[in-house]
Scaffold this motif. Sequence first.
Motif, PDB file in Angstrom:
ATOM      1  N   LEU A 109      28.583  24.750  46.900  1.00  0.00           N
ATOM      2  CA  LEU A 109      28.550  26.145  46.397  1.00  0.00           C
ATOM      3  C   LEU A 109      29.769  26.787  46.670  1.00  0.00           C
ATOM      4  O   LEU A 109      30.253  27.705  45.856  1.00  0.00           O
ATOM      5  CB  LEU A 109      27.212  26.693  47.364  1.00  0.00           C
ATOM      6  N   ALA A 110      30.327  26.577  48.022  1.00  0.00           N
ATOM      7  CA  ALA A 110      31.735  27.467  48.332  1.00  0.00           C
ATOM      8  C   ALA A 110      32.670  26.712  47.387  1.00  0.00           C
ATOM      9  O   ALA A 110      33.657  27.685  47.035  1.00  0.00           O
ATOM     10  CB  ALA A 110      31.937  26.875  49.931  1.00  0.00           C
ATOM     11  N   LYS A 111      32.827  25.444  47.096  1.00  0.00           N
ATOM     12  CA  LYS A 111      33.994  25.185  46.557  1.00  0.00           C
ATOM     13  C   LYS A 111      33.769  25.526  45.156  1.00  0.00           C
ATOM     14  O   LYS A 111      34.762  26.028  44.347  1.00  0.00           O
ATOM     15  CB  LYS A 111      33.902  23.651  46.294  1.00  0.00           C
ATOM     16  N   ARG A 112      32.446  25.720  44.373  1.00  0.00           N
ATOM     17  CA  ARG A 112      32.458  26.060  43.078  1.00  0.00           C
ATOM     18  C   ARG A 112      32.755  27.777  42.895  1.00  0.00           C
ATOM     19  O   ARG A 112      33.336  28.013  42.039  1.00  0.00           O
ATOM     20  CB  ARG A 112      30.999  25.872  42.589  1.00  0.00           C
ATOM     21  N   LEU A 113      32.319  28.337  44.146  1.00  0.00           N
ATOM     22  CA  LEU A 113      32.457  29.734  44.091  1.00  0.00           C
ATOM     23  C   LEU A 113      34.057  30.321  44.197  1.00  0.00           C
ATOM     24  O   LEU A 113      34.422  30.975  43.339  1.00  0.00           O
ATOM     25  CB  LEU A 113      31.753  30.390  45.320  1.00  0.00           C
ATOM     26  N   ARG A 114      34.438  29.496  45.019  1.00  0.00           N
ATOM     27  CA  ARG A 114      36.027  29.524  44.947  1.00  0.00           C
ATOM     28  C   ARG A 114      36.650  29.681  43.397  1.00  0.00           C
ATOM     29  O   ARG A 114      37.562  30.467  43.145  1.00  0.00           O
ATOM     30  CB  ARG A 114      36.681  28.722  45.838  1.00  0.00           C
ATOM     31  N   PHE A 115      36.289  28.310  42.797  1.00  0.00           N
ATOM     32  CA  PHE A 115      36.994  28.136  41.642  1.00  0.00           C
ATOM     33  C   PHE A 115      36.491  29.402  40.648  1.00  0.00           C
ATOM     34  O   PHE A 115      37.304  29.736  39.574  1.00  0.00           O
ATOM     35  CB  PHE A 115      36.258  26.718  40.962  1.00  0.00           C
ATOM     36  N   HIS A 116      35.202  29.619  40.498  1.00  0.00           N
ATOM     37  CA  HIS A 116      34.769  30.676  39.689  1.00  0.00           C
ATOM     38  C   HIS A 116      35.397  32.156  39.904  1.00  0.00           C
ATOM     39  O   HIS A 116      35.424  32.751  38.976  1.00  0.00           O
ATOM     40  CB  HIS A 116      33.210  30.699  39.427  1.00  0.00           C
ATOM     41  N   ILE A 117      35.308  32.322  41.290  1.00  0.00           N
ATOM     42  CA  ILE A 117      35.874  33.832  41.521  1.00  0.00           C
ATOM     43  C   ILE A 117      37.259  33.886  41.091  1.00  0.00           C
ATOM     44  O   ILE A 117      37.623  34.820  40.542  1.00  0.00           O
ATOM     45  CB  ILE A 117      35.637  34.076  42.992  1.00  0.00           C
ATOM     46  N   VAL A 118      38.077  32.770  41.300  1.00  0.00           N
ATOM     47  CA  VAL A 118      39.432  33.022  40.950  1.00  0.00           C
ATOM     48  C   VAL A 118      39.442  33.169  39.354  1.00  0.00           C
ATOM     49  O   VAL A 118      40.226  33.659  38.820  1.00  0.00           O
ATOM     50  CB  VAL A 118      40.426  31.630  41.303  1.00  0.00           C
ATOM     51  N   GLY A 119      38.752  32.308  38.459  1.00  0.00           N
ATOM     52  CA  GLY A 119      38.627  32.286  37.175  1.00  0.00           C
ATOM     53  C   GLY A 119      38.159  33.644  36.785  1.00  0.00           C
ATOM     54  O   GLY A 119      38.819  34.214  35.710  1.00  0.00           O
ATOM     55  N   ALA A 120      37.325  34.188  37.311  1.00  0.00           N
ATOM     56  CA  ALA A 120      36.828  35.646  36.821  1.00  0.00           C
ATOM     57  C   ALA A 120      37.808  36.679  37.109  1.00  0.00           C
ATOM     58  O   ALA A 120      38.014  37.743  36.477  1.00  0.00           O
ATOM     59  CB  ALA A 120      35.648  35.754  37.578  1.00  0.00           C
ATOM     60  N   PHE A 121      38.488  36.623  38.189  1.00  0.00           N
ATOM     61  CA  PHE A 121      39.518  37.566  38.433  1.00  0.00           C
ATOM     62  C   PHE A 121      40.911  37.440  37.593  1.00  0.00           C
ATOM     63  O   PHE A 121      41.161  38.406  37.271  1.00  0.00           O
ATOM     64  CB  PHE A 121      40.167  37.119  39.932  1.00  0.00           C
ATOM     65  N   ILE A 122      41.109  36.280  37.064  1.00  0.00           N
ATOM     66  CA  ILE A 122      42.155  35.930  36.053  1.00  0.00           C
ATOM     67  C   ILE A 122      41.489  36.802  34.820  1.00  0.00           C
ATOM     68  O   ILE A 122      42.284  37.340  34.011  1.00  0.00           O
ATOM     69  CB  ILE A 122      42.714  34.658  36.242  1.00  0.00           C
ATOM     70  N   VAL A 123      40.426  36.125  34.477  1.00  0.00           N
ATOM     71  CA  VAL A 123      40.059  36.830  32.958  1.00  0.00           C
ATOM     72  C   VAL A 123      39.684  38.302  33.117  1.00  0.00           C
ATOM     73  O   VAL A 123      40.101  38.934  32.162  1.00  0.00           O
ATOM     74  CB  VAL A 123      38.592  35.979  32.838  1.00  0.00           C
ATOM     75  N   SER A 124      39.134  38.781  34.257  1.00  0.00           N
ATOM     76  CA  SER A 124      39.338  40.376  34.253  1.00  0.00           C
ATOM     77  C   SER A 124      40.649  40.936  34.168  1.00  0.00           C
ATOM     78  O   SER A 124      40.756  42.243  33.545  1.00  0.00           O
ATOM     79  CB  SER A 124      38.377  40.844  35.353  1.00  0.00           C
ATOM     80  N   LEU A 125      41.634  40.387  34.815  1.00  0.00           N
ATOM     81  CA  LEU A 125      42.939  41.120  34.803  1.00  0.00           C
ATOM     82  C   LEU A 125      43.481  40.922  33.301  1.00  0.00           C
ATOM     83  O   LEU A 125      44.177  41.832  32.953  1.00  0.00           O
ATOM     84  CB  LEU A 125      44.109  40.304  35.650  1.00  0.00           C
ATOM     85  N   GLY A 126      43.254  39.970  32.640  1.00  0.00           N
ATOM     86  CA  GLY A 126      43.597  39.596  31.380  1.00  0.00           C
ATOM     87  C   GLY A 126      42.894  40.713  30.463  1.00  0.00           C
ATOM     88  O   GLY A 126      43.738  41.593  29.501  1.00  0.00           O
ATOM     89  N   ALA A 127      41.601  41.055  30.582  1.00  0.00           N
ATOM     90  CA  ALA A 127      40.954  42.076  29.803  1.00  0.00           C
ATOM     91  C   ALA A 127      41.459  43.439  30.079  1.00  0.00           C
ATOM     92  O   ALA A 127      41.624  44.177  29.188  1.00  0.00           O
ATOM     93  CB  ALA A 127      39.412  42.050  30.120  1.00  0.00           C
ATOM     94  N   ALA A 128      42.123  43.622  31.160  1.00  0.00           N
ATOM     95  CA  ALA A 128      42.333  45.092  31.589  1.00  0.00           C
ATOM     96  C   ALA A 128      43.539  45.077  31.053  1.00  0.00           C
ATOM     97  O   ALA A 128      43.807  46.305  30.400  1.00  0.00           O
ATOM     98  CB  ALA A 128      42.310  45.130  33.379  1.00  0.00           C
ATOM     99  N   ALA A 129      44.375  44.031  31.070  1.00  0.00           N
ATOM    100  CA  ALA A 129      45.808  44.188  30.429  1.00  0.00           C
ATOM    101  C   ALA A 129      45.638  44.514  29.100  1.00  0.00           C
ATOM    102  O   ALA A 129      46.492  45.173  28.249  1.00  0.00           O
ATOM    103  CB  ALA A 129      46.739  43.114  30.822  1.00  0.00           C
ATOM    104  N   LEU A 130      44.856  43.642  28.309  1.00  0.00           N
ATOM    105  CA  LEU A 130      44.440  43.777  26.950  1.00  0.00           C
ATOM    106  C   LEU A 130      44.075  45.279  26.346  1.00  0.00           C
ATOM    107  O   LEU A 130      44.734  45.849  25.280  1.00  0.00           O
ATOM    108  CB  LEU A 130      43.639  42.635  26.361  1.00  0.00           C
ATOM    109  N   CYS A 131      43.212  45.761  27.565  1.00  0.00           N
ATOM    110  CA  CYS A 131      42.778  47.044  26.993  1.00  0.00           C
ATOM    111  C   CYS A 131      43.825  48.260  27.088  1.00  0.00           C
ATOM    112  O   CYS A 131      43.742  49.025  26.148  1.00  0.00           O
ATOM    113  CB  CYS A 131      41.442  47.317  27.746  1.00  0.00           C
ATOM    114  N   LYS A 132      44.579  48.111  28.204  1.00  0.00           N
ATOM    115  CA  LYS A 132      45.741  48.948  28.532  1.00  0.00           C
ATOM    116  C   LYS A 132      46.827  48.988  27.426  1.00  0.00           C
ATOM    117  O   LYS A 132      46.946  50.174  26.860  1.00  0.00           O
ATOM    118  CB  LYS A 132      46.381  48.743  29.711  1.00  0.00           C
ATOM    119  N   PHE A 133      47.294  47.963  26.855  1.00  0.00           N
ATOM    120  CA  PHE A 133      48.339  47.600  26.110  1.00  0.00           C
ATOM    121  C   PHE A 133      47.739  47.745  24.542  1.00  0.00           C
ATOM    122  O   PHE A 133      48.632  48.054  23.621  1.00  0.00           O
ATOM    123  CB  PHE A 133      49.257  46.256  26.427  1.00  0.00           C
TER     124      PHE A 133
END
Length: 75
Positions: A15-39
């Motif tokens: 669970l910890a291994k999968r959560l680490r992977f998915h949290i990093v992925g969710a963070f990257i996707v959310s940063l991309g969505a925020a940048a897309l919305c801003k620009f």
Amino acid sequence: MASSALAKPRMRGLLAKRLRFHIVGAFIVSLGAAALCKFGVAEARKKAYADFYRNYDSMKDFEEMRKAGVFQSAR
């Protein structure tokens, strides 16, 4: 012999291994969505407003609306 052919699944820390992977992925996707919305949206909207108000004459617009009969109190 059949039992030695299959490896046991690794359950400890899975669970910890999968959560680490998915949290990093969710963070990257959310940063991309925020940048897309801003620009893509906010900056384009700011530019459109700036272009509109660069040569906007409120009195000319008021006179056109007054002549069109939009206002009831101003003749």
